[in-house]
Design a protein around this motif. Structure first.
Motif, PDB file in Angstrom:
ATOM      1  N   ASP C 226      -6.653   1.122  -7.043  1.00  0.00           N
ATOM      2  CA  ASP C 226      -5.308   0.554  -6.961  1.00  0.00           C
ATOM      3  C   ASP C 226      -5.381  -0.975  -6.993  1.00  0.00           C
ATOM      4  O   ASP C 226      -4.544  -1.635  -7.614  1.00  0.00           O
ATOM      5  CB  ASP C 226      -4.528   1.063  -5.754  1.00  0.00           C
ATOM      6  CG  ASP C 226      -5.349   1.167  -4.475  1.00  0.00           C
ATOM      7  OD1 ASP C 226      -6.539   0.793  -4.474  1.00  0.00           O
ATOM      8  OD2 ASP C 226      -4.794   1.614  -3.455  1.00  0.00           O
ATOM      9  N   SER C 243       3.751  -2.004  -7.766  1.00  0.00           N
ATOM     10  CA  SER C 243       3.781  -1.002  -6.703  1.00  0.00           C
ATOM     11  C   SER C 243       3.334   0.347  -7.243  1.00  0.00           C
ATOM     12  O   SER C 243       3.296   0.557  -8.450  1.00  0.00           O
ATOM     13  CB  SER C 243       5.186  -0.892  -6.122  1.00  0.00           C
ATOM     14  OG  SER C 243       6.105  -0.545  -7.143  1.00  0.00           O
ATOM     15  N   PHE C 244       2.977   1.225  -6.336  1.00  0.00           N
ATOM     16  CA  PHE C 244       2.498   2.559  -6.706  1.00  0.00           C
ATOM     17  C   PHE C 244       3.399   3.638  -6.129  1.00  0.00           C
ATOM     18  O   PHE C 244       3.858   3.516  -4.992  1.00  0.00           O
ATOM     19  CB  PHE C 244       1.078   2.782  -6.180  1.00  0.00           C
ATOM     20  CG  PHE C 244       0.057   1.958  -6.897  1.00  0.00           C
ATOM     21  CD1 PHE C 244      -0.535   2.430  -8.064  1.00  0.00           C
ATOM     22  CD2 PHE C 244      -0.295   0.698  -6.433  1.00  0.00           C
ATOM     23  CE1 PHE C 244      -1.467   1.665  -8.743  1.00  0.00           C
ATOM     24  CE2 PHE C 244      -1.227  -0.072  -7.116  1.00  0.00           C
ATOM     25  CZ  PHE C 244      -1.811   0.403  -8.273  1.00  0.00           C
ATOM     26  N   GLY C 247       6.474   3.575  -3.970  1.00  0.00           N
ATOM     27  CA  GLY C 247       6.503   2.138  -4.131  1.00  0.00           C
ATOM     28  C   GLY C 247       7.312   1.356  -3.146  1.00  0.00           C
ATOM     29  O   GLY C 247       7.081   1.370  -1.936  1.00  0.00           O
ATOM     30  N   LEU C 258       6.572  10.936   4.112  1.00  0.00           N
ATOM     31  CA  LEU C 258       6.049  10.277   2.924  1.00  0.00           C
ATOM     32  C   LEU C 258       4.783  10.907   2.347  1.00  0.00           C
ATOM     33  O   LEU C 258       4.646  11.053   1.139  1.00  0.00           O
ATOM     34  CB  LEU C 258       5.768   8.801   3.237  1.00  0.00           C
ATOM     35  CG  LEU C 258       5.361   8.005   2.009  1.00  0.00           C
ATOM     36  CD1 LEU C 258       6.568   7.721   1.138  1.00  0.00           C
ATOM     37  CD2 LEU C 258       4.639   6.740   2.384  1.00  0.00           C
ATOM     38  N   HIS C 259       3.839  11.218   3.214  1.00  0.00           N
ATOM     39  CA  HIS C 259       2.524  11.569   2.693  1.00  0.00           C
ATOM     40  C   HIS C 259       2.535  12.925   1.997  1.00  0.00           C
ATOM     41  O   HIS C 259       3.260  13.829   2.391  1.00  0.00           O
ATOM     42  CB  HIS C 259       1.488  11.499   3.821  1.00  0.00           C
ATOM     43  CG  HIS C 259       1.397  10.108   4.374  1.00  0.00           C
ATOM     44  ND1 HIS C 259       0.915   9.058   3.636  1.00  0.00           N
ATOM     45  CD2 HIS C 259       1.793   9.584   5.559  1.00  0.00           C
ATOM     46  CE1 HIS C 259       1.002   7.954   4.358  1.00  0.00           C
ATOM     47  NE2 HIS C 259       1.534   8.234   5.526  1.00  0.00           N
ATOM     48  N   ASP C 260       1.724  13.034   0.973  1.00  0.00           N
ATOM     49  CA  ASP C 260       1.751  14.206   0.105  1.00  0.00           C
ATOM     50  C   ASP C 260       0.834  15.288   0.662  1.00  0.00           C
ATOM     51  O   ASP C 260      -0.401  15.178   0.570  1.00  0.00           O
ATOM     52  CB  ASP C 260       1.311  13.794  -1.306  1.00  0.00           C
ATOM     53  CG  ASP C 260       2.162  12.657  -1.854  1.00  0.00           C
ATOM     54  OD1 ASP C 260       3.401  12.771  -1.831  1.00  0.00           O
ATOM     55  OD2 ASP C 260       1.575  11.635  -2.276  1.00  0.00           O
ATOM     56  N   ALA C 277       2.361   9.047  -3.257  1.00  0.00           N
ATOM     57  CA  ALA C 277       1.226   8.123  -3.280  1.00  0.00           C
ATOM     58  C   ALA C 277       0.973   7.566  -4.677  1.00  0.00           C
ATOM     59  O   ALA C 277       0.153   6.668  -4.848  1.00  0.00           O
ATOM     60  CB  ALA C 277      -0.034   8.823  -2.784  1.00  0.00           C
ATOM     61  N   GLY C 278       1.655   8.099  -5.667  1.00  0.00           N
ATOM     62  CA  GLY C 278       1.417   7.613  -7.028  1.00  0.00           C
ATOM     63  C   GLY C 278       0.012   7.913  -7.504  1.00  0.00           C
ATOM     64  O   GLY C 278      -0.568   7.177  -8.295  1.00  0.00           O
ATOM     65  N   ILE C 280      -2.837   7.921  -5.983  1.00  0.00           N
ATOM     66  CA  ILE C 280      -3.973   7.172  -5.432  1.00  0.00           C
ATOM     67  C   ILE C 280      -3.948   7.214  -3.904  1.00  0.00           C
ATOM     68  O   ILE C 280      -2.955   6.848  -3.279  1.00  0.00           O
ATOM     69  CB  ILE C 280      -3.951   5.699  -5.914  1.00  0.00           C
ATOM     70  CG1 ILE C 280      -4.065   5.667  -7.446  1.00  0.00           C
ATOM     71  CG2 ILE C 280      -5.090   4.897  -5.281  1.00  0.00           C
ATOM     72  CD1 ILE C 280      -3.954   4.285  -8.046  1.00  0.00           C
ATOM     73  N   GLU C 281      -5.022   7.679  -3.332  1.00  0.00           N
ATOM     74  CA  GLU C 281      -5.208   7.652  -1.875  1.00  0.00           C
ATOM     75  C   GLU C 281      -6.588   7.087  -1.578  1.00  0.00           C
ATOM     76  O   GLU C 281      -7.564   7.480  -2.205  1.00  0.00           O
ATOM     77  CB  GLU C 281      -5.110   9.062  -1.289  1.00  0.00           C
ATOM     78  CG  GLU C 281      -3.718   9.660  -1.323  1.00  0.00           C
ATOM     79  CD  GLU C 281      -3.711  11.149  -0.946  1.00  0.00           C
ATOM     80  OE1 GLU C 281      -2.871  11.535  -0.125  1.00  0.00           O
ATOM     81  OE2 GLU C 281      -4.560  11.896  -1.488  1.00  0.00           O
ATOM     82  N   MET C 284      -8.752   5.690  -4.413  1.00  0.00           N
ATOM     83  CA  MET C 284      -9.252   6.611  -5.442  1.00  0.00           C
ATOM     84  C   MET C 284      -8.106   7.416  -6.034  1.00  0.00           C
ATOM     85  O   MET C 284      -7.122   7.709  -5.349  1.00  0.00           O
ATOM     86  CB  MET C 284     -10.229   7.622  -4.820  1.00  0.00           C
ATOM     87  CG  MET C 284     -11.504   7.014  -4.288  1.00  0.00           C
ATOM     88  SD  MET C 284     -12.491   8.278  -3.404  1.00  0.00           S
ATOM     89  CE  MET C 284     -11.372   8.606  -2.011  1.00  0.00           C
ATOM     90  N   THR C 285      -8.284   7.847  -7.262  1.00  0.00           N
ATOM     91  CA  THR C 285      -7.348   8.818  -7.812  1.00  0.00           C
ATOM     92  C   THR C 285      -7.481  10.115  -7.011  1.00  0.00           C
ATOM     93  O   THR C 285      -8.561  10.451  -6.516  1.00  0.00           O
ATOM     94  CB  THR C 285      -7.660   9.125  -9.289  1.00  0.00           C
ATOM     95  OG1 THR C 285      -9.038   9.525  -9.394  1.00  0.00           O
ATOM     96  CG2 THR C 285      -7.440   7.905 -10.157  1.00  0.00           C
TER      97      THR C 285
END
Lengths: 374, 374, 374, 374
Positions: C226, C243-244, C247, C258-260, C277-278, C280-281, C284-285
């Motif tokens: 990121d 932003s990701f 965003g 929010l968190h996936d 998260a777009g 990325i966490e 990392m992807t």
């Protein structure tokens, strides 16, 4: 990508290194690092300082239960003598050292501020980093050793010896010379020079065996593995020349005599009967042993000191005497192993990916299989 | 920071280079680049290919009204022969070249895909980049030259000669050798080898004069200027060894005899009477001439080709004959000048800032003044 | 490692780029590069200059018979207007541009020396490099697109749309907006601003689909994907925020919302039902689509120019009028695709090795297989 | 060039950092580093772990008598809890963390191997490095601060406040918010979220005052200072968006309204009356305050854990609870200061040279003088 930084002064608290990019899942044996640290301190011709040093590494980070986990590995080596803040001002720079250039460059009034970092003491950090890289290489059956081929006027004869016998013989010699006769003569020369308060240089050779072809690249100037190895080895304190394979003698040989002809055999694939190239053609490994020589100048701190100038008064003086080894070529060879191990490990990671040893091995085997069937 | 990338194949459209980080306000004289390109192509012992090449640079970007403006400089050199897509498959890799390693590494079925880029033709790009860097260095009265000190069995004697006479004499010699007698003998050797369809290597030396002390650093292994110069010079095709100053001979000399004692004189400051260190101590320039030698192997493409293996059939064959120079050491010296110029320019920019020549000069003069009063 | 440099000025001869590190064996379709160059020039709201530009790439090197061979790829785009040396002095720097900072930094007397390189014209080079990287990614079924989510006061509603429909709809819209209603309103706003001699900014989003998890790393700050994507996208002229995923809105949302959350399914492995998260966490992807937004400021060259100062006389003046787009957000999105493609291709090469497409694919499949069985 | 690497795990022995390239002659005050470490641990909304941490730095190298000497600075922070090898296996990855991506990437069987390094604990190293860089910047009267502008639904109003008052007010607020009313409301929201076992994100802003124009460059994409600052700030754990100046709002503003007009005054030179650009135009500082916002997501470890999957059994589980802060935005702001300080110090060193503070200052003053007379 493998990266590392080292820090630390000769009489500071310690030496530290951070190695970033080492794959996860590598078993790290602290005793192997300490062994290389001990090898770095050995060698006939070292002075008293070496006696009081007995470097042991402390692994500060990067391992869990003795295995790497993908995070950076930090390595610390304590200094026995931590008197840096109390040591007196030095104002007589030593010829052959960083002393004079250092005070001018960094605008310092005390040569000690320079020599504390410029000293070869710093190479202990490199050796610790290199030892970790050797463990990674061992996972791919890549081995590295060094031996001394020349000290002062004495040259060793090792041309017919293979990796294993050179390694075994060098490890037995007090000057890390695989030619026992030469080894004895080297010690004699060291004694002689020591008696005359003089110092000796020489040549060490690093050999890497077990490498696949195709590490490094001709595609861009700075990706050539010989260029990167030359940088790594030339960065060792007191090294003034670096060569590969038949090395320095090749200027006088003819093309028809020098280049390593290519052969093929069903089970072993492409191979050579000679290795004048030192395992590198076109900026890439060619599958033969990588062979690198480094020429080291005599130690620049003499007990019969050279002419210098007091940086405060500008008056002619004799240079400072900081320590008193007579010859450090065997030790430099150990540093050479480390520097080569780091570069080679980096090239392996770049080619095969470096997230985990398992993944690296899977990719490595896929490549080996591919070139076997090429 | 100065960076550059080169691109281009031997029989592709052209060679290109992009040089990023050159300061603004530098007058760039295209004819000086062309002059170095011509110098790279000259030299007794080159074959026909050199005759048809007459490289001229086209400056694609980075200048306005012949001065740099801070933006990257792109340099293009056309190829006369652009037949890359039509040239036939090559399946006999040449010993001493990237050929075999290249097809294995990149998984290619045609050696030509490798040799098109691995060829020393690529160094024309480097020479063009180096020529721009030389113009920058000239702003600080830093000059660079090269000369050939050995071809095959013939060694030149130039130890007593200074920069200016070496430069003048080398420029006059058809093999860029500053010792006229040796120069003649070198030509004889080249003729002899050519007649026998063989090739010769040798040694060239690059000298840089006018440098301030304190470029490079001992603070971290990869900032040592000797390490970076070694990488730059070792990256030249066919170079197998790099050394500094008294170089290869130093292994046999004693410390008391080798190191360059330090003296001081009111008007010129610190100075040396000898330069065995080749201008570098502790990974930094010391104010003396930087002197680098490179050992080049004989050209690996022979007209009496070596044993090889057909990569498709795996049958023993003779290696391909791609071109037919007998000796390229003089040309390699020009490439050496370029590589050294780039590294030194980079070190100057790092020390003095690199936004404009005026700013660089102001900072440079401040430093020179400072060390004069040190 | 993938690296590239670009060169060229707006009214110089051409734009050039060199891309080093692209694997061998990649089929490169020049028409796909030209297509992206055309996409970069399109978009409602562009001025006359765009009309006269019709960029076509010339591939100078790196290919043989339309396939990469491991050597660097050089890409050239000609400028129609090559008047750089004839154009008059500009002494009124434009607010919002590099103009003033550039002349101060580089010690220049003519704003034109700055704007020639600082102009967004340079992004054509990046688009050409990105187009090559997209072809590499396509080998792994990784696809990239961009769409405009905001221009001036108009915001698009695309939250429920998937990659394919966004791509298809954006490609049809003259402002690259996947919400047709918003698309029409955006054009109205552009017309309005144009009439008032004003300019508009907006937001574009880049989406990458088909990525494996584990690109990038948390192990060191500068290896986070990121962070590297943010750098790449923020480097686009006029982008002021990146932003990701969810965003900009995430500051106001709660963790529980929010968190996936993580789920698992026998055939598809680990997956998510949301993608706030777009993709990325932890740097990392994570295997979901990577989603990046960029906020672009309104074009800084206005036809009703802002207050400025003549750099020679220091008198208050009106800023220069250099060109006259009203809105360039759609074009910037294409540049965004390119910058993201380059970073992602680099991360793929780092993880899977980059010598040949075949080797990369073998390593990639080994990893995919491994995580499927994790 | 300034470089650094960090190492260390949350429950390992310690955190370490090596900073290479800091100029000689800088007085380093350990208490200032400890102060920033303490500031990083403070902030309303932190959990118990913060209470037991009381980070103090140990400077392992790089100083002599409290001044830098040109050698790398190594910084160590001990961990109170060093139980890394004893801690139990974690097999429930937390959404929003590196956990799942990390085990896949590095082929690990225990989520703990990931979270030990991916944790924001690592940022203590960065803060220690940043504190040294702040001391360097202070030599040039460059100051950096941060403040929180949003937590959950509460936004601060600070638009009219200058650097000094923001700094003073933020330092007094338990959430580092310079708007006292908003500060109180933020604490209320944190209490509310904590009670509901939930977490909050927010926005922090970093401001740098006292910078010269011309840091960074438009000449190449990766030299833009906004791109490098974006990377540095985006690399902070949990940051999902980065913006400059008027930032996120600019998409909706018109060019005529947004760009900062240029004025001139005899004594202060060129200046602006507004700073919507956040101090950066064309990838360079423009002499105004650099203003960067970062949006931070809510903490991803919740006390009412999210859905996850056991990585061994693949069964649906609840995510691990590792620690229990409710909101860490104030702390992240301190990390933001550090990251910005490092980038800005690097840009200063690149422009002005970095061998000694004295030399840097001489060069800096030469430039300032030059642009004053421009």
């Amino acid at each position: 990508m493998l990266r590392y930084l080292t820090a630390g002064e000769s009489h500071g608290k310690c030496l530290v290194a951070i190695l970033d990019g080492i794959p996860a899942g590598l078993a790290v044996d602290k005793t192997l690092i300490d062994k290389d640290l001990a090898r770095r301190m050995s060698g006939y011709g070292r002075g008293k300082r070496m006696k009081i040093e007995s470097d042991k590494v402390e692994i500060l980070s990067g391992l869990r239960r003795s295995k790497t986990i993908g995070s950076p590995v930090a390595l610390l080596i304590d200094n026995v003598d931590q008197s840096i803040n109390r040591l007196a001002v030095v104002s007589e720079p030593r010829p052959g050292h960083a002393d004079l250039g250092g005070v001018l460059k960094y605008d310092l009034g005390d040569v000690r501020d320079v020599l504390e970092r410029a000293s070869a003491r710093e190479t202990a950090s490199r050796v610790s980093v290199g030892a970790v890289c050797k463990m990674l290489l061992a996972e791919f059956a890549v081995k590295i050793t060094s031996h001394v081929t020349c000290i002062g006027p004495v040259e060793a004869k090792t041309r017919q010896m293979g990796f294993d016998s050179i390694e075994a013989m060098a490890e037995k010699s007090s000057v890390r010379c695989a030619d026992l006769k030469a080894s004895r003569l080297m010690c004699v020369q060291i004694d002689k020079a020591a008696k005359e308060k003089d110092t000796l240089g020489g040549v060490f050779e690093v050999i890497v065996t077990g490498l696949p072809p195709g590490l490094g690249s001709y595609a861009q100037w700075d990706r050539r593995i010989d260029a990167n190895l030359a940088k790594a080895v030339m960065s060792i304190q007191a090294v003034k020349a670096v060569s590969f394979g038949a090395g320095l003698g090749i200027a006088k040989r003819r093309g028809s005599d020098l280049h390593d002809e290519i052969f093929y055999h069903g089970s072993k694939g492409f191979y050579r009967k000679t290795n004048n190239a030192g395992g590198i053609e076109g900026g890439m490994t060619n599958g033969e042993d990588v062979v690198i020589q480094a020429v080291m100048k005599p130690i620049a701190t003499l007990r019969k000191p050279l002419a210098s100038v007091d940086i405060r008064t500008k008056r002619a003086v004799r240079a400072t005497v900081e320590r008193s080894d007579t010859c450090a070529v065997p030790a430099a060879g150990i540093v050479g192993e480390a520097m080569v191990a780091i570069e080679v490990a980096n090239a392996m990671i770049e080619k095969f990916g470096g997230d985990s040893v398992k993944e690296m091995r899977r990719n490595y085997l896929g490549y080996i299989e591919r070139i076997r069937r090429f």
